[in-house]
Design an enzyme around this catalytic site. Structure first.
Site, PDB file in Angstrom:
ATOM      1  N   GLY A  13      24.514  -1.214  36.221  1.00  0.00           N
ATOM      2  CA  GLY A  13      23.976  -0.149  35.380  1.00  0.00           C
ATOM      3  C   GLY A  13      23.826  -0.481  33.905  1.00  0.00           C
ATOM      4  O   GLY A  13      23.857   0.428  33.076  1.00  0.00           O
ATOM      5  N   SER A  14      23.580  -1.765  33.559  1.00  0.00           N
ATOM      6  CA  SER A  14      23.430  -2.049  32.124  1.00  0.00           C
ATOM      7  C   SER A  14      22.155  -1.380  31.582  1.00  0.00           C
ATOM      8  O   SER A  14      22.133  -0.896  30.446  1.00  0.00           O
ATOM      9  CB  SER A  14      23.441  -3.553  31.840  1.00  0.00           C
ATOM     10  OG  SER A  14      22.239  -4.161  32.241  1.00  0.00           O
ATOM     11  N   ASN A  15      21.108  -1.321  32.395  1.00  0.00           N
ATOM     12  CA  ASN A  15      19.886  -0.631  31.928  1.00  0.00           C
ATOM     13  C   ASN A  15      20.113   0.873  31.830  1.00  0.00           C
ATOM     14  O   ASN A  15      19.623   1.522  30.907  1.00  0.00           O
ATOM     15  CB  ASN A  15      18.704  -0.943  32.844  1.00  0.00           C
ATOM     16  CG  ASN A  15      18.119  -2.309  32.554  1.00  0.00           C
ATOM     17  OD1 ASN A  15      17.408  -2.493  31.570  1.00  0.00           O
ATOM     18  ND2 ASN A  15      18.457  -3.286  33.391  1.00  0.00           N
ATOM     19  N   LEU A  93      18.063  -0.355  44.660  1.00  0.00           N
ATOM     20  CA  LEU A  93      17.652  -1.358  45.647  1.00  0.00           C
ATOM     21  C   LEU A  93      16.974  -0.795  46.887  1.00  0.00           C
ATOM     22  O   LEU A  93      16.588  -1.548  47.773  1.00  0.00           O
ATOM     23  CB  LEU A  93      18.866  -2.212  46.046  1.00  0.00           C
ATOM     24  CG  LEU A  93      19.451  -3.051  44.908  1.00  0.00           C
ATOM     25  CD1 LEU A  93      20.649  -3.865  45.380  1.00  0.00           C
ATOM     26  CD2 LEU A  93      18.391  -3.982  44.319  1.00  0.00           C
ATOM     27  N   LEU A  95      13.921   1.550  48.850  1.00  0.00           N
ATOM     28  CA  LEU A  95      12.562   2.043  48.640  1.00  0.00           C
ATOM     29  C   LEU A  95      12.642   3.556  48.450  1.00  0.00           C
ATOM     30  O   LEU A  95      13.300   4.247  49.232  1.00  0.00           O
ATOM     31  CB  LEU A  95      11.718   1.700  49.873  1.00  0.00           C
ATOM     32  CG  LEU A  95      10.207   1.790  49.724  1.00  0.00           C
ATOM     33  CD1 LEU A  95       9.693   0.833  48.653  1.00  0.00           C
ATOM     34  CD2 LEU A  95       9.530   1.481  51.063  1.00  0.00           C
ATOM     35  N   HIS A 112      11.553  -4.505  36.825  1.00  0.00           N
ATOM     36  CA  HIS A 112      11.730  -5.648  37.725  1.00  0.00           C
ATOM     37  C   HIS A 112      11.982  -6.887  36.856  1.00  0.00           C
ATOM     38  O   HIS A 112      11.317  -7.054  35.834  1.00  0.00           O
ATOM     39  CB  HIS A 112      10.463  -5.822  38.576  1.00  0.00           C
ATOM     40  CG  HIS A 112      10.567  -6.946  39.550  1.00  0.00           C
ATOM     41  ND1 HIS A 112      11.284  -6.844  40.721  1.00  0.00           N
ATOM     42  CD2 HIS A 112      10.092  -8.211  39.515  1.00  0.00           C
ATOM     43  CE1 HIS A 112      11.227  -8.000  41.366  1.00  0.00           C
ATOM     44  NE2 HIS A 112      10.510  -8.846  40.650  1.00  0.00           N
ATOM     45  N   ASP A 153       7.507  -2.837  44.068  1.00  0.00           N
ATOM     46  CA  ASP A 153       7.040  -3.634  42.914  1.00  0.00           C
ATOM     47  C   ASP A 153       5.523  -3.733  42.758  1.00  0.00           C
ATOM     48  O   ASP A 153       5.021  -4.717  42.224  1.00  0.00           O
ATOM     49  CB  ASP A 153       7.609  -5.071  42.987  1.00  0.00           C
ATOM     50  CG  ASP A 153       9.126  -5.088  43.078  1.00  0.00           C
ATOM     51  OD1 ASP A 153       9.759  -4.189  42.492  1.00  0.00           O
ATOM     52  OD2 ASP A 153       9.684  -5.985  43.741  1.00  0.00           O
TER      53      ASP A 153
HETATM   54  C1  GRF Z   1      17.695  -5.526  36.420  1.00  0.00           C
HETATM   55  O1  GRF Z   1      17.529  -6.905  36.273  1.00  0.00           O
HETATM   56  C2  GRF Z   1      16.401  -4.884  36.874  1.00  0.00           C
HETATM   57  O2  GRF Z   1      15.268  -5.563  36.441  1.00  0.00           O
HETATM   58  C3  GRF Z   1      16.506  -4.939  38.358  1.00  0.00           C
HETATM   59  O3  GRF Z   1      17.861  -4.742  38.645  1.00  0.00           O
HETATM   60  C4  GRF Z   1      18.647  -5.189  37.555  1.00  0.00           C
HETATM   61  C5  GRF Z   1      19.584  -4.090  37.200  1.00  0.00           C
HETATM   62  O4  GRF Z   1      20.522  -4.515  36.252  1.00  0.00           O
HETATM   63  N1  GRF Z   1      15.620  -3.990  38.990  1.00  0.00           N
HETATM   64  P1  GRF Z   1      21.556  -3.494  35.639  1.00  0.00           P
HETATM   65  O5  GRF Z   1      22.321  -2.880  36.816  1.00  0.00           O
HETATM   66  O6  GRF Z   1      20.780  -2.467  34.909  1.00  0.00           O
HETATM   67  O7  GRF Z   1      22.431  -4.309  34.769  1.00  0.00           O
END
Ligand code: GRF
Length: 229
Positions: A13-15, A93, A95, A112, A153
């Site tokens: 969950g870093s994003n 992860l 669909l 992605h 994607d």
């Molecule tokens: C990221 O690299 C994103 O592009 C992909 O999954 C990863 C998630 O990373 N879809 P995080 O869990 O947000 O660190």
């Protein structure tokens, strides 16, 4: 009025964290948005702990072994209950069920970790993506943000950020560099989506240009000022 976003994440969950923090910092900006819900298919996702710390409501909606219609109706019900306007997939992860895609068409983004349309599709996630990039000999990779449709994607691309592949890189090194770029690109793309939705139009590709960083580290994507967060 601020738009309400749900983030879907299966992993650390870093994003998700970066999106929550960006939205909180920009809450007085025009067309601001905020994260009102985290959805995960896994009860061990690191993103759930981050949500707890940041006081974002979360829900686990398991997918494995369930009838697709059940997953679909539970997901739609949760999104409606939280009055969600836009959905941001961040390391989710599974669909997304077709009925959910349909309900949020033009209002759902995915990030992605490679330059689509290359290195995408079913099975292309996490380390597999960066291994394939290294195997191909590509000298450039980087994240892509795109609108979500029914296929993995494949929806229209909104933004990309080129990141160099350097001699001696292993999949972890590439993943780190791409992940860092994601943390700049995704909030900017989410802002662009929020602005488009608030103005009642389809989101447009984010204009950008490539330049070489002063330290010579390689090409960097520069958002035009009018597209900057
Ligand atoms: C990221 O690299 C994103 O592009 C992909 O999954 C990863 C998630 O990373 N879809 P995080 O869990 O947000 O660190």
């Amino acid at each position: 009025m601020s738009l309400r976003a749900a983030v879907f994440a299966s992993g650390r969950g870093s994003n998700f964290r970066v999106l929550v923090d960006h939205a909180a910092r920009s809450r007085d900006a025009p067309h601001s948005w905020r994260v009102v819900l985290l959805v995960s298919d896994r009860d061990d996702a690191g993103a759930l702990e981050l949500a707890r710390v940041r006081e974002v409501p979360s829900v686990v909606i398991p997918v494995k072994g369930r009838a697709p219609d059940d997953v679909s109706s539970e997901t739609l019900e949760r999104l409606r209950a939280a009055e969600v306007d836009v959905v941001l997939l961040a390391g989710y992860l599974k669909l997304v069920p077709p009925a959910v895609v349909e309900a949020f068409r033009g209002r759902m983004l995915n990030i992605h970790p490679a330059l689509l349309p290359s290195f995408g599709g079913k099975g292309m996630y996490g380390r597999h993506v960066h291994e394939a990039v290294l195997r191909s000999g590509a000298r450039v990779t980087g994240p892509t943000v795109h609108l979500v449709d029914e296929r993995y994607d494949r929806g229209p691309i909104l933004a990309q950020w080129p990141v160099p592949v350097l001699p001696g890189d292993d999949p972890e090194a590439v993943a780190r560099r791409v992940n860092e770029a994601e943390h700049h690109l995704y909030p900017a793309a989410a802002d662009a989506l929020a602005r488009a939705v608030a103005e009642g139009r389809d989101p447009e590709p984010i204009p950008g240009s490539v330049s070489v960083a002063p330290d010579g580290a390689g090409p960097h994507f520069v958002l035009r000022p009018d597209a900057a967060p």
